[in-house]
Design an enzyme around this catalytic site. Structure first.
Site, PDB file in Angstrom:
ATOM      1  N   GLY A   1       0.841  -1.197   0.000  1.00  0.00           N
ATOM      2  CA  GLY A   1       0.000   0.000   0.000  1.00  0.00           C
ATOM      3  C   GLY A   1       0.876   1.247   0.000  1.00  0.00           C
ATOM      4  O   GLY A   1       1.793   1.369   0.806  1.00  0.00           O
TER       5      GLY A   1
ATOM      6  N   ALA B   1      15.625  10.717  -0.878  1.00  0.00           N
ATOM      7  CA  ALA B   1      16.767  10.747   0.048  1.00  0.00           C
ATOM      8  C   ALA B   1      17.694   9.554  -0.170  1.00  0.00           C
ATOM      9  O   ALA B   1      18.928   9.687  -0.058  1.00  0.00           O
ATOM     10  CB  ALA B   1      16.263  10.783   1.483  1.00  0.00           C
TER      11      ALA B   1
ATOM     12  N   ARG C   1       1.474  -5.208  -5.915  1.00  0.00           N
ATOM     13  CA  ARG C   1       1.533  -6.437  -5.126  1.00  0.00           C
ATOM     14  C   ARG C   1       1.950  -7.536  -6.070  1.00  0.00           C
ATOM     15  O   ARG C   1       1.690  -7.469  -7.261  1.00  0.00           O
ATOM     16  CB  ARG C   1       0.185  -6.644  -4.457  1.00  0.00           C
ATOM     17  CG  ARG C   1       0.076  -5.562  -3.362  1.00  0.00           C
ATOM     18  CD  ARG C   1      -1.179  -5.457  -2.652  1.00  0.00           C
ATOM     19  NE  ARG C   1      -1.015  -4.716  -1.401  1.00  0.00           N
ATOM     20  CZ  ARG C   1      -1.756  -3.661  -1.043  1.00  0.00           C
ATOM     21  NH1 ARG C   1      -2.664  -3.232  -1.842  1.00  0.00           N
ATOM     22  NH2 ARG C   1      -1.582  -3.057   0.113  1.00  0.00           N
TER      23      ARG C   1
ATOM     24  N   ASP D   1       4.595  -4.349   6.500  1.00  0.00           N
ATOM     25  CA  ASP D   1       5.139  -5.613   7.013  1.00  0.00           C
ATOM     26  C   ASP D   1       5.232  -6.691   5.938  1.00  0.00           C
ATOM     27  O   ASP D   1       6.168  -7.481   5.897  1.00  0.00           O
ATOM     28  CB  ASP D   1       4.341  -6.092   8.230  1.00  0.00           C
ATOM     29  CG  ASP D   1       2.893  -6.413   7.904  1.00  0.00           C
ATOM     30  OD1 ASP D   1       2.328  -5.772   7.002  1.00  0.00           O
ATOM     31  OD2 ASP D   1       2.343  -7.342   8.527  1.00  0.00           O
TER      32      ASP D   1
ATOM     33  N   THR E   1       4.014   2.972   5.350  1.00  0.00           N
ATOM     34  CA  THR E   1       2.595   2.578   5.419  1.00  0.00           C
ATOM     35  C   THR E   1       1.853   3.593   6.281  1.00  0.00           C
ATOM     36  O   THR E   1       2.412   4.117   7.238  1.00  0.00           O
ATOM     37  CB  THR E   1       2.406   1.179   6.022  1.00  0.00           C
ATOM     38  OG1 THR E   1       1.012   0.935   6.217  1.00  0.00           O
ATOM     39  CG2 THR E   1       3.120   1.010   7.364  1.00  0.00           C
TER      40      THR E   1
ATOM     41  N   ASP F   1      -0.591   2.821   8.117  1.00  0.00           N
ATOM     42  CA  ASP F   1      -1.245   2.091   9.213  1.00  0.00           C
ATOM     43  C   ASP F   1      -0.593   2.254  10.577  1.00  0.00           C
ATOM     44  O   ASP F   1      -1.224   1.997  11.593  1.00  0.00           O
ATOM     45  CB  ASP F   1      -1.289   0.580   8.891  1.00  0.00           C
ATOM     46  CG  ASP F   1      -2.118   0.308   7.662  1.00  0.00           C
ATOM     47  OD1 ASP F   1      -1.997  -0.803   7.096  1.00  0.00           O
ATOM     48  OD2 ASP F   1      -2.876   1.205   7.242  1.00  0.00           O
TER      49      ASP F   1
ATOM     50  N   ASP G   1       1.448   0.259  11.924  1.00  0.00           N
ATOM     51  CA  ASP G   1       1.215  -1.071  12.548  1.00  0.00           C
ATOM     52  C   ASP G   1       2.485  -1.912  12.655  1.00  0.00           C
ATOM     53  O   ASP G   1       2.415  -3.131  12.785  1.00  0.00           O
ATOM     54  CB  ASP G   1       0.171  -1.847  11.746  1.00  0.00           C
ATOM     55  CG  ASP G   1       0.593  -2.054  10.303  1.00  0.00           C
ATOM     56  OD1 ASP G   1      -0.083  -2.846   9.600  1.00  0.00           O
ATOM     57  OD2 ASP G   1       1.612  -1.458   9.871  1.00  0.00           O
TER      58      ASP G   1
ATOM     59  N   ARG H   1      -6.034  -0.996   8.558  1.00  0.00           N
ATOM     60  CA  ARG H   1      -6.058  -2.470   8.537  1.00  0.00           C
ATOM     61  C   ARG H   1      -6.434  -2.945   9.942  1.00  0.00           C
ATOM     62  O   ARG H   1      -7.498  -2.573  10.433  1.00  0.00           O
ATOM     63  CB  ARG H   1      -4.716  -3.024   8.081  1.00  0.00           C
ATOM     64  CG  ARG H   1      -4.850  -4.316   7.268  1.00  0.00           C
ATOM     65  CD  ARG H   1      -3.477  -4.862   6.896  1.00  0.00           C
ATOM     66  NE  ARG H   1      -2.852  -4.079   5.860  1.00  0.00           N
ATOM     67  CZ  ARG H   1      -2.860  -4.420   4.578  1.00  0.00           C
ATOM     68  NH1 ARG H   1      -3.482  -5.525   4.213  1.00  0.00           N
ATOM     69  NH2 ARG H   1      -2.257  -3.701   3.666  1.00  0.00           N
TER      70      ARG H   1
HETATM   71  P1  ADP Z   1       2.468  -4.058   2.773  1.00  0.00           P
HETATM   72  O1  ADP Z   1       3.940  -4.089   2.529  1.00  0.00           O
HETATM   73  O2  ADP Z   1       1.882  -2.694   2.681  1.00  0.00           O
HETATM   74  O3  ADP Z   1       2.085  -4.829   4.009  1.00  0.00           O
HETATM   75  P2  ADP Z   1       1.545  -6.325   1.207  1.00  0.00           P
HETATM   76  O4  ADP Z   1       1.230  -7.147   2.412  1.00  0.00           O
HETATM   77  O5  ADP Z   1       0.587  -6.311   0.082  1.00  0.00           O
HETATM   78  O6  ADP Z   1       1.788  -4.801   1.532  1.00  0.00           O
HETATM   79  O7  ADP Z   1       2.953  -6.876   0.642  1.00  0.00           O
HETATM   80  C1  ADP Z   1       3.504  -6.273  -0.518  1.00  0.00           C
HETATM   81  C2  ADP Z   1       4.239  -7.344  -1.330  1.00  0.00           C
HETATM   82  O8  ADP Z   1       5.264  -7.947  -0.532  1.00  0.00           O
HETATM   83  C3  ADP Z   1       3.356  -8.518  -1.738  1.00  0.00           C
HETATM   84  O9  ADP Z   1       2.641  -8.246  -2.930  1.00  0.00           O
HETATM   85  C4  ADP Z   1       4.388  -9.616  -1.970  1.00  0.00           C
HETATM   86  O10 ADP Z   1       5.012  -9.459  -3.221  1.00  0.00           O
HETATM   87  C5  ADP Z   1       5.406  -9.323  -0.868  1.00  0.00           C
HETATM   88  N1  ADP Z   1       5.099 -10.123   0.306  1.00  0.00           N
HETATM   89  C6  ADP Z   1       4.100  -9.925   1.193  1.00  0.00           C
HETATM   90  N2  ADP Z   1       4.133 -10.876   2.150  1.00  0.00           N
HETATM   91  C7  ADP Z   1       5.171 -11.705   1.847  1.00  0.00           C
HETATM   92  C8  ADP Z   1       5.731 -12.886   2.440  1.00  0.00           C
HETATM   93  N3  ADP Z   1       5.224 -13.394   3.569  1.00  0.00           N
HETATM   94  N4  ADP Z   1       6.795 -13.459   1.842  1.00  0.00           N
HETATM   95  C9  ADP Z   1       7.317 -12.943   0.707  1.00  0.00           C
HETATM   96  N5  ADP Z   1       6.844 -11.835   0.083  1.00  0.00           N
HETATM   97  C10 ADP Z   1       5.784 -11.230   0.650  1.00  0.00           C
HETATM   98  O1  F6P Z   2      -1.942  -0.911   4.372  1.00  0.00           O
HETATM   99  C1  F6P Z   2      -2.441   0.334   3.946  1.00  0.00           C
HETATM  100  C2  F6P Z   2      -3.912   0.222   3.610  1.00  0.00           C
HETATM  101  O2  F6P Z   2      -4.378   1.456   3.182  1.00  0.00           O
HETATM  102  C3  F6P Z   2      -4.776  -0.259   4.761  1.00  0.00           C
HETATM  103  O3  F6P Z   2      -5.028   0.757   5.714  1.00  0.00           O
HETATM  104  C4  F6P Z   2      -5.988  -0.695   3.994  1.00  0.00           C
HETATM  105  O4  F6P Z   2      -6.793  -1.603   4.718  1.00  0.00           O
HETATM  106  C5  F6P Z   2      -5.339  -1.393   2.787  1.00  0.00           C
HETATM  107  O5  F6P Z   2      -4.104  -0.732   2.570  1.00  0.00           O
HETATM  108  C6  F6P Z   2      -6.141  -1.320   1.510  1.00  0.00           C
HETATM  109  O6  F6P Z   2      -5.444  -2.134   0.579  1.00  0.00           O
HETATM  110  P1  F6P Z   2      -5.640  -1.945  -0.997  1.00  0.00           P
HETATM  111  O7  F6P Z   2      -4.899  -0.700  -1.379  1.00  0.00           O
HETATM  112  O8  F6P Z   2      -5.006  -3.190  -1.587  1.00  0.00           O
HETATM  113  O9  F6P Z   2      -7.125  -1.863  -1.247  1.00  0.00           O
END
Ligand code: ADP
Ligand code: F6P
Length: 320
Positions: A11, A22, A72, A103, A125, A127, A129, A171
């Site tokens: 996200g 930077a 993603r 994360d 992010t 969030d 979180d 989230r």
């Molecule tokens: P965020 O980083 O905001 O939490 P996502 O959970 O969508 O967003 O993760 C972003 C990308 O990171 C995913 O599309 C995937 O490519 C990679 N990713 C997420 N979780 C894992 C995991 N457990 N192991 C490996 N790659 C991951």
């Molecule tokens: O992780 C950031 C965030 O905006 C969350 O607050 C929200 O629940 C989620 O992404 C929405 O995900 P997407 O952009 O895939 O709809």
């Protein structure tokens, strides 16, 4: 380390551009070559990579979103996808990576790290979180975006003597709701970290109504597992006050980053580049108080968030 890459993933959040800017400028300043990787891990697998120079990141500091774009990538979660990513990085001679994301992106970075690529994670992010850092990049801007919406909603809710349930993102984390609720003067703040007592919510609204209060703002985090429209209907039925719903959704993901987020992103990016230059092991960069900190990436991902019950209590007191 002389050649590094930077990508934004998951996200998006305001301040990601400040971080990318930077990384590029601090890296070049100490003699590194910096490569921009587009569309997160998906673009990495595709080899969407190009060398950056000082002007590549001009005029982006104030812009929300990410100039590198994000995506993603399900195939990056596979053995084959990650091996391909490693091959692409070695084809470009990239030895280290700065990953700006949440994360999930950090977990992807950890996988790359376990395959020999040094990864520095920047917490990008809205969030807030990630347990290892007090704040994430984009959180402050998101809170301020919600605040400006609260101000507008307060006007019309007062005119119509209505209650309004404002649903915010985060989230499974309630920090956007808690911080925007406290600073926006919400009468009720509903977060996943605490049980919802509908009777208490309605009691506060009726008490306010009896003392001539015109509007009510109920700040609800999206992680609270109650349908927002149903909640509004229940409030209206129980209090007799017309109740409306505003779901802010993606408004919170854009906008020009605040000074605080620009500063946070710039300081964290500088730290990440410094650690890569000095051949340190993979880290997650965070802030503790006013100090920029770096934790082992794997350990950082295991750190649990501590809920700020003191802040929650203050918000409740102030909204009485
Ligand atoms: P965020 O980083 O905001 O939490 P996502 O959970 O969508 O967003 O993760 C972003 C990308 O990171 C995913 O599309 C995937 O490519 C990679 N990713 C997420 N979780 C894992 C995991 N457990 N192991 C490996 N790659 C991951
Ligand atoms: O992780 C950031 C965030 O905006 C969350 O607050 C929200 O629940 C989620 O992404 C929405 O995900 P997407 O952009 O895939 O709809």
């Amino acid at each position: 380390m002389k050649r590094i890459g930077v990508l934004t993933s998951g996200g998006d959040s305001p301040g990601m551009n400040a971080a990318v800017r930077a990384v590029v400028r601090c890296g070049i300043d100490i003699g590194m070559e910096v490569y921009g990787i587009q569309r997160g891990y998906e673009g990495l697998i595709e080899g969407a990579i190009k060398e950056m120079d000082m002007s590549s990141v001009g005029d982006i500091l104030h812009k929300g979103g990410t100039m590198l774009r994000t995506a993603r990538s399900e195939r990056f979660k596979t053995e084959e996808g990650q091996k391909h990513a490693i091959n692409v990085l070695s084809a470009f001679g990239i030895e280290g990576l700065v990953v700006v994301g949440g994360d999930g992106s950090f977990r992807g970075g950890l996988d790359l790290s376990e395959r020999g690529i040094t990864v520095m994670g920047l917490p990008g992010t809205i969030d807030n979180d990630l347990g290892y850092t007090d704040y994430t990049i984009g959180f402050d801007t998101a809170v301020n975006t919600v605040l400006s919406a609260v101000s507008n909603i307060r006007d019309t809710s007062s005119s119509h003597e209505r209650a309004t349930v404002i649903e915010v993102m985060g989230r499974h984390c309630g920090d956007i709701a808690l911080h925007a609720g406290l600073t926006g003067g919400a009468d009720n703040i509903l977060i996943p970290e605490r049980p919802v007592d509908l009777n208490q919510v309605c009691k506060k609204i009726i008490q306010g109504k009896n003392r001539g209060k015109l509007h009510d703002i109920i700040m609800k985090a999206e992680g609270v597992e109650i349908d927002t429209q149903e909640l509004a209907q229940q409030i209206e039925d129980k209090t007799g006050k017309e109740t409306r719903v505003v779901i802010l959704a993606y408004l919170q993901r854009g906008g020009s980053p605040t000074a605080r987020d620009r500063m946070l992103a710039s300081r964290m990016a500088n730290k990440a580049v410094e650690l890569l230059y000095n051949d340190e092991k993979s880290k997650a960069i965070g802030i503790c108080g006013s100090e920029i900190v770096a934790y082992d990436l794997k350990e950082a991902l295991e750190m649990k968030r501590t809920f700020d019950s003191e802040l929650y209590r203050l918000a409740d007191t102030l909204s009485k």
